[in-house]
Design a protein around this motif. Structure first.
Motif, PDB file in Angstrom:
ATOM      1  N   LEU A   1       0.699  -1.284  -0.089  1.00 36.43           N
ATOM      2  CA  LEU A   1      -0.203  -0.034   0.062  1.00 36.43           C
ATOM      3  C   LEU A   1       0.868   1.054   0.438  1.00 36.43           C
TER       4      LEU A   1
ATOM      5  N   GLU B   1      -4.862  14.990  -8.699  1.00 36.63           N
ATOM      6  CA  GLU B   1      -4.718  14.267  -7.485  1.00 36.63           C
ATOM      7  C   GLU B   1      -5.935  12.858  -8.419  1.00 36.63           C
ATOM      8  N   VAL B   2      -6.671  13.242  -9.134  1.00 31.82           N
ATOM      9  CA  VAL B   2      -8.074  12.643  -9.176  1.00 31.82           C
ATOM     10  C   VAL B   2      -7.561  11.538 -10.454  1.00 31.82           C
TER      11      VAL B   2
ATOM     12  N   ALA C   1      -4.740   9.056  -9.472  1.00 26.65           N
ATOM     13  CA  ALA C   1      -6.242   8.114  -8.681  1.00 26.65           C
ATOM     14  C   ALA C   1      -6.500   6.887  -9.402  1.00 26.65           C
ATOM     15  N   ALA C   2      -6.974   7.116 -10.417  1.00 20.32           N
ATOM     16  CA  ALA C   2      -7.540   7.149 -11.708  1.00 20.32           C
ATOM     17  C   ALA C   2      -7.158   5.930 -12.227  1.00 20.32           C
TER      18      ALA C   2
ATOM     19  N   ALA D   1      -5.416   3.019 -10.894  1.00 15.79           N
ATOM     20  CA  ALA D   1      -6.398   2.309  -9.997  1.00 15.79           C
ATOM     21  C   ALA D   1      -6.603   0.863 -11.151  1.00 15.79           C
TER      22      ALA D   1
ATOM     23  N   LEU E   1      -3.332   5.457   5.498  1.00 12.13           N
ATOM     24  CA  LEU E   1      -3.320   4.484   4.308  1.00 12.13           C
ATOM     25  C   LEU E   1      -4.137   3.571   4.301  1.00 12.13           C
TER      26      LEU E   1
ATOM     27  N   HIS F   1      -7.994   3.202   1.370  1.00 10.82           N
ATOM     28  CA  HIS F   1      -7.880   1.399   1.450  1.00 10.82           C
ATOM     29  C   HIS F   1      -9.863   0.560   1.660  1.00 10.82           C
TER      30      HIS F   1
ATOM     31  N   GLU G   1     -11.545   3.355   0.389  1.00  7.15           N
ATOM     32  CA  GLU G   1     -11.713   3.057  -1.727  1.00  7.15           C
ATOM     33  C   GLU G   1     -12.410   1.624  -1.852  1.00  7.15           C
TER      34      GLU G   1
ATOM     35  N   ALA H   1     -12.213   4.924  -6.487  1.00 10.73           N
ATOM     36  CA  ALA H   1     -10.423   5.921  -6.258  1.00 10.73           C
ATOM     37  C   ALA H   1     -10.861   7.100  -6.693  1.00 10.73           C
TER      38      ALA H   1
ATOM     39  N   ALA I   1     -10.444   9.958  -3.778  1.00  9.78           N
ATOM     40  CA  ALA I   1      -9.398  10.832  -4.224  1.00  9.78           C
ATOM     41  C   ALA I   1      -9.629  12.341  -3.978  1.00  9.78           C
TER      42      ALA I   1
END
Lengths: 226, 226
Positions: free
Chosen positions: A111, A140-141, A144-145, A148, B111, B115, B118, B144, B148
């Motif tokens: 992680l 940031e979005v 993260a996408a 993922a 974290l 997680h 999420e 995600a 975020a």
């Protein structure tokens, strides 16, 4: 030396489990001194993920030189570096995947590594979007996408025993993310009419109730603006 | 008892730092036995995040009942439960935010909690998208993205000392995510012409080089299809 330690460690993890293997066991099997282990690996967890530091360094270096083109394409390419590291050694990657799923401390380590990749991508995107409205949020979005999607593709490949084409699986997942923002594209930002990112497409938005002549007028204006 | 332990722990963390505070210090300050501490908290890290377990349970319960409406709206609402937990006690939340930034073991703990949120959101979305092409991928990418965005808004509020309106800051960030998929919406799925999710908008896509008469024909066809 480093490779010998990694191999000895994995033999022991497979034979006796991660928790029951000590650093002393590893150095005995590898035939080296205890201090040699800690010269290469800060902890027993690090020997399970020996390539991530190098990969993080490569990712940063790659992004530093990626100043042109679509920012989202650059971070997708950067994410692929991780996939390539896994794909370079399928057997080891699959072993590690199975081990990590069983050992909580390894999941925690993983992680934190994933978080560092995500931060690296987000940092790059924030710079590329500096000055944009919602630039940091978008960065940031999207980071993260991308992470993922990359991990979704990579996990599918690992679950399949590492037999398929990792690049193809991860590319398909990343394409989903790129399409998401391609489609949302410029028209969402500015409202009204705007050209789409691709060179050969126009996206037109109009109120549903608008009379046709007004719609046509809007298209003519858009075409004239090009 | 639980509240007394939390308060004693935070006093000591602020006075002496997290690392230098022992569980013995905490129970002495709280005036209770050592076993009482471990009855409420598995570890010293857990006392820093005393509400996340309850919030995770609430989130799962909320999602279990959210079977109608847009799946993405449901996970945005679920994410807001976390924001509300923070906003219910701004002073404590800001203290913890500063503490967590300084202590690596707390960052690791955080974290793992993020997680779990999420995964909870992704699990819900996977069920809602079951049977869709790319359903699992879409679920994981959207979860995600929501996390975020939520965390971007929440951190902005925490950095501001918890003085502003947390709900407003987080809502603005979540709106960005919802617009992303609203705009990508149906038209991206089917290609060509399609109506946008909003009731009063039509989105039309045509090759840039197309003659105007063909563009108009396409609009007429789209309007006719409605």
């Amino acid at each position: 030396m480093r490779e010998v330690l990694i191999e000895a460690a994995f033999q022991l993890f497979m034979e006796n489990g991660f928790e029951r293997t000590t650093v002393d066991d590893i150095v005995t099997r590898a035939g080296v001194g205890r201090r040699s282990f800690f010269r290469y690996f800060p902890s027993k967890e690090d020997v399970v993920f020996p390539e991530h530091e190098r990969c993080l360094t490569e990712m940063s270096a790659f992004l530093t030189t990626s100043t042109d083109g679509e920012p989202l394409d650059a971070v997708c390419d950067a994410a692929r570096l991780v996939m390539r590291m896994y794909a370079a050694n399928p057997e080891f990657s699959v072993q590690r995947y199975r081990l990590t799923r069983e050992v909580p401390s390894l999941r925690g380590y993983e992680l934190s590594v994933v978080h560092r990749y995500e931060r690296t991508l987000a940092h790059y995107l924030r710079q590329r979007y500096a000055g944009d409205r919602n630039g940091a949020l978008r960065a940031e979005v999207q980071a993260a996408a991308v992470v993922a999607a990359h991990n979704n593709g990579l996990r599918a490949w690992l679950r399949g025993g590492g037999h398929g084409d990792a690049a193809k699986t991860v590319d398909q997942a990343l394409t989903f993310v790129r399409q998401t923002w391609d489609d949302a594209g410029e028209s969402a930002e500015s409202g009204g009419t705007a050209s789409a990112p691709e060179d050969d497409v126009i996206v037109m938005v109009a109120p549903r109730g608008a009379p046709l002549w007004r719609v046509v007028q809007k298209i003519e204006k858009t075409l004239g603006d090009e």
